[in-house]
Scaffold this motif. Structure first.
Motif, PDB file in Angstrom:
ATOM      1  N   GLU A 127      -3.155   5.828   4.530  1.00 45.96           N
ATOM      2  CA  GLU A 127      -3.178   5.064   3.277  1.00 45.96           C
ATOM      3  C   GLU A 127      -3.768   5.900   2.035  1.00 45.96           C
ATOM      4  OE1 GLU A 127      -4.411   1.089   2.934  1.00 45.96           O
ATOM      5  OE2 GLU A 127      -3.376   0.378   4.701  1.00 45.96           O
TER       6      GLU A 127
ATOM      7  N   LEU B  26       1.579   4.995   1.137  1.00 49.00           N
ATOM      8  CA  LEU B  26       1.126   5.655   2.107  1.00 49.00           C
ATOM      9  C   LEU B  26       1.392   7.322   1.842  1.00 49.00           C
ATOM     10  CD1 LEU B  26       2.781   3.960   5.235  1.00 49.00           C
ATOM     11  CD2 LEU B  26       0.568   3.477   4.542  1.00 49.00           C
TER      12      LEU B  26
ATOM     13  N   LYS C 227      -2.271   0.849  -4.442  1.00 43.58           N
ATOM     14  CA  LYS C 227      -1.429  -0.246  -4.231  1.00 43.58           C
ATOM     15  C   LYS C 227      -0.529  -0.445  -5.315  1.00 43.58           C
ATOM     16  CE  LYS C 227      -4.581  -2.939  -1.252  1.00 43.58           C
ATOM     17  NZ  LYS C 227      -3.684  -2.732   0.098  1.00 43.58           N
TER      18      LYS C 227
ATOM     19  N   SER D  91       0.850  -1.132  -0.074  1.00 47.19           N
ATOM     20  CA  SER D  91      -0.050   0.056   0.128  1.00 47.19           C
ATOM     21  C   SER D  91       1.041   1.292  -0.083  1.00 47.19           C
ATOM     22  CB  SER D  91      -0.842   0.071   1.129  1.00 47.19           C
ATOM     23  OG  SER D  91      -1.935  -1.101   1.229  1.00 47.19           O
TER      24      SER D  91
END
Length: 208
Positions: free
Chosen positions: A12, A6, A16, A4
């Motif tokens: 988040e 950030l 991805k 993921s």
């Protein structure tokens, strides 16, 4: 391997990324890593060490004692290495410690090191960001937000950013490098690898 991405506030972003298996998922080659790290450390050595041999020591050349009759060993010069202040036998002399390694082997070593970090779950992905001015306090806050304040952190950028580099320069355990500056030694020496989104793709391009 999927990670993921950030934001710099630690939340988040919803994106991805899938790490390239050819870079982050190979079977690590320990011998290639050993050779690349050995070359890196050898290249750091100045090789300017020097001691004086007996021909270079500034002493008298007069014979110390007569050849025979003293009852002791024969001695011809105070410059001998057995005397205090004498020349050193087989001492170090200036030399170049560097040696050559093939590009393919160095690439294998780098990919092996990255694969080790992926297996250890020691990689953090961060979305691209900029800093208006060099602020060390702000950079520390980013590291704390993304939980990358480990003992040693390697921050990898897809391209050079002067303000990010200057913000981290005073931090002893943080290194900021671009993809083309990274080395196998730097990867292994870090306990956590922080990749700015885009750097993971540049690895494969930069090392072809």
């Amino acid at each position: 391997m999927e990670l993921s991405v950030l934001k710099i506030d630690g939340t988040e972003s919803g994106k991805k990324v899938t790490l390239n298996e050819a870079v982050f998922g190979i079977e690590p080659n320990d011998h290639a890593i050993y050779l690349d790290v050995r070359q890196y450390l050898a290249n750091q050595r100045q090789g300017t060490h020097k001691t004086k041999a007996r021909s270079e020591v500034a002493y008298s050349t007069k014979k110390i004692i007569r050849q025979k009759g003293s009852g002791g060993a024969r001695h011809g010069s105070i410059k001998s290495n057995i005397y205090v202040g004498g020349g050193r036998a087989f001492g170090p002399v200036p030399r170049d410690y560097s040696f050559k390694l093939n590009k393919k082997l160095k690439r294998l070593a780098r990919y092996s090191a990255l694969s080790y970090k992926a297996k250890e779950n020691a990689i953090t992905m961060v979305e691209p960001f900029t800093m208006e001015a060099p602020k060390t306090k702000e950079f520390i806050s980013i590291l704390n937000n993304i939980k990358a304040n480990d003992r040693r952190v390697l921050f990898v950028l897809p391209e050079n950013s002067k303000n990010i580099y200057l913000s981290s320069r005073n931090l002893e355990n943080v290194s900021v490098v671009t993809v083309d500056e990274i080395s196998t030694y730097n990867i292994l020496n870090a306990t956590r690898l922080v990749l700015v989104d885009g750097a993971q793709d540049a690895f494969y391009v930069a090392n072809k």
